[in-house]
Design a protein around this motif. Structure first.
Motif, PDB file in Angstrom:
ATOM      1  N   SER A  79      93.755  36.411  12.133  1.00 51.62           N
ATOM      2  CA  SER A  79      94.053  34.990  12.217  1.00 51.62           C
ATOM      3  C   SER A  79      92.803  34.126  12.047  1.00 51.62           C
ATOM      4  CB  SER A  79      94.764  34.612  13.537  1.00 51.62           C
ATOM      5  OG  SER A  79      95.562  33.466  13.312  1.00 51.62           O
ATOM      6  N   ALA A 131      88.000  20.058  13.715  1.00 49.47           N
ATOM      7  CA  ALA A 131      88.385  21.472  13.849  1.00 49.47           C
ATOM      8  C   ALA A 131      89.843  21.606  13.457  1.00 49.47           C
ATOM      9  CB  ALA A 131      88.215  21.950  15.290  1.00 49.47           C
ATOM     10  N   GLY A 132      90.286  22.845  13.276  1.00 49.97           N
ATOM     11  CA  GLY A 132      91.690  23.065  12.957  1.00 49.97           C
ATOM     12  C   GLY A 132      92.602  22.501  14.032  1.00 49.97           C
ATOM     13  N   ALA A 133      92.290  22.811  15.296  1.00 50.95           N
ATOM     14  CA  ALA A 133      93.137  22.340  16.390  1.00 50.95           C
ATOM     15  C   ALA A 133      93.130  20.809  16.454  1.00 50.95           C
ATOM     16  CB  ALA A 133      92.655  22.933  17.713  1.00 50.95           C
ATOM     17  N   GLU A 136      95.397  19.620  13.808  1.00 49.35           N
ATOM     18  CA  GLU A 136      96.801  19.724  14.252  1.00 49.35           C
ATOM     19  C   GLU A 136      97.195  18.495  15.064  1.00 49.35           C
ATOM     20  OE1 GLU A 136      97.982  23.182  16.542  1.00 49.35           O
ATOM     21  OE2 GLU A 136      96.715  24.428  15.289  1.00 49.35           O
ATOM     22  N   HIS A 162     100.329  30.350  16.620  1.00 49.01           N
ATOM     23  CA  HIS A 162      99.034  30.273  17.290  1.00 49.01           C
ATOM     24  C   HIS A 162      99.156  29.370  18.518  1.00 49.01           C
ATOM     25  CE1 HIS A 162      94.608  29.353  17.457  1.00 49.01           C
ATOM     26  NE2 HIS A 162      94.546  30.589  17.025  1.00 49.01           N
ATOM     27  N   THR A 199      97.418  27.118  19.675  1.00 47.38           N
ATOM     28  CA  THR A 199      97.107  25.690  19.474  1.00 47.38           C
ATOM     29  C   THR A 199      98.337  24.894  19.049  1.00 47.38           C
ATOM     30  OG1 THR A 199      96.360  26.274  17.264  1.00 47.38           O
ATOM     31  CG2 THR A 199      94.655  25.990  18.942  1.00 47.38           C
ATOM     32  N   ASN A 200      99.313  25.535  18.384  1.00 46.46           N
ATOM     33  CA  ASN A 200     100.512  24.797  17.958  1.00 46.46           C
ATOM     34  C   ASN A 200     101.294  24.309  19.178  1.00 46.46           C
ATOM     35  OD1 ASN A 200     101.531  26.576  14.876  1.00 46.46           O
ATOM     36  ND2 ASN A 200      99.616  25.618  15.432  1.00 46.46           N
ATOM     37  N   THR A 245     101.777  34.682  11.203  1.00 41.74           N
ATOM     38  CA  THR A 245     100.652  35.305  11.914  1.00 41.74           C
ATOM     39  C   THR A 245     100.660  36.828  11.878  1.00 41.74           C
ATOM     40  OG1 THR A 245     101.872  35.074  13.959  1.00 41.74           O
ATOM     41  CG2 THR A 245     100.279  33.355  13.473  1.00 41.74           C
ATOM     42  N   ASP A 289     100.477  24.702   9.341  1.00 43.46           N
ATOM     43  CA  ASP A 289      99.224  25.151   9.941  1.00 43.46           C
ATOM     44  C   ASP A 289      98.461  25.897   8.847  1.00 43.46           C
ATOM     45  OD1 ASP A 289      97.294  26.814  11.101  1.00 43.46           O
ATOM     46  OD2 ASP A 289      98.396  26.977  12.983  1.00 43.46           O
ATOM     47  N   ALA A 315      95.803  27.613   8.626  1.00 46.27           N
ATOM     48  CA  ALA A 315      94.853  28.692   8.927  1.00 46.27           C
ATOM     49  C   ALA A 315      94.967  29.874   7.965  1.00 46.27           C
ATOM     50  CB  ALA A 315      95.050  29.173  10.357  1.00 46.27           C
ATOM     51  N   HIS A 330      97.091  20.791   8.163  1.00 44.50           N
ATOM     52  CA  HIS A 330      95.635  20.765   8.320  1.00 44.50           C
ATOM     53  C   HIS A 330      95.030  21.914   7.524  1.00 44.50           C
ATOM     54  CE1 HIS A 330      96.269  23.792  11.595  1.00 44.50           C
ATOM     55  NE2 HIS A 330      95.125  24.242  11.134  1.00 44.50           N
ATOM     56  N   ASN A 366      91.813  24.578   7.664  1.00 45.57           N
ATOM     57  CA  ASN A 366      90.689  25.109   8.445  1.00 45.57           C
ATOM     58  C   ASN A 366      89.606  25.442   7.431  1.00 45.57           C
ATOM     59  OD1 ASN A 366      93.360  25.851   9.685  1.00 45.57           O
ATOM     60  ND2 ASN A 366      92.032  26.264  11.421  1.00 45.57           N
ATOM     61  N   HIS A 405      86.690  26.285   7.700  1.00 42.22           N
ATOM     62  CA  HIS A 405      85.864  27.445   8.054  1.00 42.22           C
ATOM     63  C   HIS A 405      86.606  28.748   7.780  1.00 42.22           C
ATOM     64  CE1 HIS A 405      88.095  25.680  11.295  1.00 42.22           C
ATOM     65  NE2 HIS A 405      88.206  26.843  11.883  1.00 42.22           N
ATOM     66  N   LYS A 406      87.914  28.710   7.667  1.00 45.26           N
ATOM     67  CA  LYS A 406      88.647  29.926   7.335  1.00 45.26           C
ATOM     68  C   LYS A 406      88.871  30.037   5.826  1.00 45.26           C
ATOM     69  CE  LYS A 406      90.910  29.936  11.793  1.00 45.26           C
ATOM     70  NZ  LYS A 406      92.139  29.812  12.581  1.00 45.26           N
TER      71      LYS A 406
HETATM   72  C1  PLP Z   1      92.376  29.391  13.913  1.00 40.60           C
HETATM   73  C2  PLP Z   1      93.754  28.950  13.984  1.00 40.60           C
HETATM   74  C3  PLP Z   1      94.086  27.655  14.450  1.00 40.60           C
HETATM   75  C4  PLP Z   1      93.085  26.722  15.095  1.00 40.60           C
HETATM   76  O1  PLP Z   1      92.012  26.363  14.292  1.00 40.60           O
HETATM   77  P1  PLP Z   1      90.561  26.043  14.865  1.00 40.60           P
HETATM   78  O2  PLP Z   1      89.810  25.542  13.687  1.00 40.60           O
HETATM   79  O3  PLP Z   1      90.028  27.327  15.424  1.00 40.60           O
HETATM   80  O4  PLP Z   1      90.694  24.993  15.928  1.00 40.60           O
HETATM   81  C5  PLP Z   1      95.407  27.270  14.361  1.00 40.60           C
HETATM   82  N1  PLP Z   1      96.356  28.099  13.892  1.00 40.60           N
HETATM   83  C6  PLP Z   1      96.085  29.354  13.451  1.00 40.60           C
HETATM   84  C7  PLP Z   1      97.193  30.231  12.918  1.00 40.60           C
HETATM   85  C8  PLP Z   1      94.767  29.828  13.499  1.00 40.60           C
HETATM   86  O5  PLP Z   1      94.492  31.066  13.080  1.00 40.60           O
END
Ligand code: PLP
Length: 485
Positions: free
Chosen positions: A76, A135-137, A140, A168, A170-171, A216, A241, A243, A263, A265, A267-268
């Motif tokens: 993830s 950030a990703g979160a 969101e 995840h 964070t959702n 996921t 999401d 990610a 969103h 990410n 960095h991913k």
């Molecule tokens: C990493 C991740 C997030 C959150 O992203 P961050 O940039 O770490 O805040 C949300 N959803 C999924 C599926 C993720 O893998």
């Protein structure tokens, strides 16, 4: 010669600090504004030679694992390698601009931000993008806040957000923080969204469905168009999401699947720095109907001088900041974390369409190749960019600790819960065939070990089995914290 001159020479774009320009010393002033009890006369900093200092930091770095030490298949999280050229671009003195400068003096900065907005919109199939969330979160939360503003503006009183059980964490947190009740959706026996359960879960109370695709456990939601139809017919929005977007780059776009807001990410997906509490970025894209609610400001092309009588300024494009009409406000300072955005831009620009296609191809190929090699059971499949093997009747955390002894970083364990004792494994597009084989060898060696060996692992790392909850709640951040033990 001051520091800036040494670095930049006489280039007048890099003006020295004010006090130096005026030829004055910075005067800290007589007396201190701090109360006596908070000041001291001497500070006992360690006196070290350069080699001692270099050894100290090198030793510390070797106590950690990093993607520059070896593969890092933390499912993830997409811990792919960040190519060094993006750091070189971000370190260019031209990138060091103060965010509060007048837009007329930083056209290049705005051009890059605008270019990144366009790249992301294209990759995601979205109409408008904000780069602000850090950030990703945070993206969101900004995205769901925009969705809420849209519903409010249309007089839609909706209080529920539907989230698959496999989502995840964070959702769930995002929906709750935005003031929604969370409705949890079960998976079907193929590991995907249970479409019948979805149809039963949505209603006139549904503000949005939050979904990631592939999900996921790396499975593509084949019924995404039907899913989008169900949510849209009920008057809800689809939140993507982002990610897992590295699985789809250049091949499929959330916007084309029916998603309204997403969103990224970076960095991913686009190899910017990841984790460690440093600066990140989680841009948000939306379809046309939601664009006026995006956080402010954004960058757009300004009318050109050619509109007047400027003659030769015909093809000169200028960029300006603007506030979307019904913006939800700011979610971060200025345009977000600028240097992270520079790296994301550099990565996309350098790879281009062909490079992004290659990245998604390798992300998927690598996950499926590794899933074939590991001797643990791997339910579901075929996969996109990740898979969840099961440790079966063994403890996934023990297997993970043992893998540390074999010199690799372990996968994410015990999540998602739809796979018992899950080991969520995402090798990423960065790994070569031989490093995938090394990873598989570590999995398989751990699988063959006796229970006792697993339970006492790791035995070859700097820190042995640690108190994970304690490490998060009461972290010891310096050597001094160990004094007196
Ligand atoms: C990493 C991740 C997030 C959150 O992203 P961050 O940039 O770490 O805040 C949300 N959803 C999924 C599926 C993720 O893998």
């Amino acid at each position: 010669m001051n520091h800036d001159q040494a670095r930049y020479g006489d280039d007048e774009r890099y003006e020295p600090l004010l006090s130096e320009k005026d030829g004055k010393e910075v005067d800290p002033g007589e007396g201190s504004i701090l109360p006596d009890g908070l000041t001291r006369d001497s500070l006992e900093l360690p006196e070290l030679s350069e080699p001692e200092l270099a050894r100290h930091y090198t030793r510390l770095s070797q106590m950690n694992w990093s993607v520059e030490s070896g593969p890092y298949p933390l499912g993830s999280c997409t811990m792919k390698y960040n190519p060094t050229f993006t750091e070189v671009v971000a370190a260019d003195p031209n990138a060091a601009v103060h965010p509060d400068r007048d837009p007329s003096t930083v056209q290049g900065t705005l051009e890059l931000l605008h270019g990144l907005q366009e790249y992301l919109a294209e990759v995601g199939g979205m109409d408008a993008v904000t780069l602000q969330p850090p950030a990703g979160a945070a993206g969101e939360f900004a995205g769901i806040t925009v969705a809420k503003a849209y519903h409010d503006a249309n007089g839609n009183d909706r209080n529920e957000v539907v989230v698959p059980a496999s989502a995840h964490g964070t959702n769930f947190a995002t929906a709750a923080m935005a003031g929604y009740d969370v409705v949890e959706l079960p998976s079907d026996e193929d590991g995907r969204v249970d479409v019948e359960a979805l149809a039963a879960a949505v209603s006139e109370d549904t503000a949005a469905l939050m979904l990631t695709n592939p999900n996921t456990v790396g499975l593509f939601e084949r019924d995404i168009e039907e899913i989008a139809g169900i949510v849209h017919d009920a008057g809800g929005l689809l939140y993507y999401d982002g990610a897992n977007l590295n699985a789809l780059l250049g091949r499929a776009r959330p916007g084309d699947m029916g998603f309204d807001v997403m969103h990224y990410n970076v960095h991913k997906t686009f190899a910017t720095p990841h984790g460690g509490g440093g600066p990140g970025a989680g841009p948000v894209g939306v379809v046309e109907e939601l664009a006026e609610f995006l956080p402010r400001p954004q960058v757009r092309e300004a009318p050109t001088a050619a509109d007047g009588d400027a003659g030769d300024g015909g093809d000169e494009v200028e960029y300006e900041l603007f506030d979307p009409e019904r913006s939800v406000g700011k979610v971060h300072g200025f345009q977000g974390n600028w240097l992270v955005l520079v790296k994301a831009y550099a990565y996309i620009h350098r790879l281009g369409h062909e490079g992004l296609l290659d990245a998604s191809a390798k992300a998927v190929l690598n996950a499926n190749y590794l899933a074939e090699l590991v001797e643990f059971d791997v339910p579901y499949g075929p996969f996109h960019h990740e898979f969840a093997a099961t440790a079966g009747d063994r403890d996934a955390a023990d297997v993970a600790k043992r893998m540390l002894d074999y010199g690799v970083h372990p996968p994410t364990t015990k999540w998602p819960e739809m796979v018992p004792e899950a080991m969520l494994t995402e090798p990423t597009e960065a790994e070569s065939k031989s490093s995938l084989e090394d990873l598989a060898a570590a999995f398989n060696a751990a699988a063959a070990d006796a229970d006792g060996e697993l339970a006492s692992a790791p035995s070859k790392t700097t820190a042995r089995r640690i108190d994970q909850a304690g490490a998060a709640r009461n972290p010891r951040l310096s050597w001094r914290a160990l004094d007196g033990e």
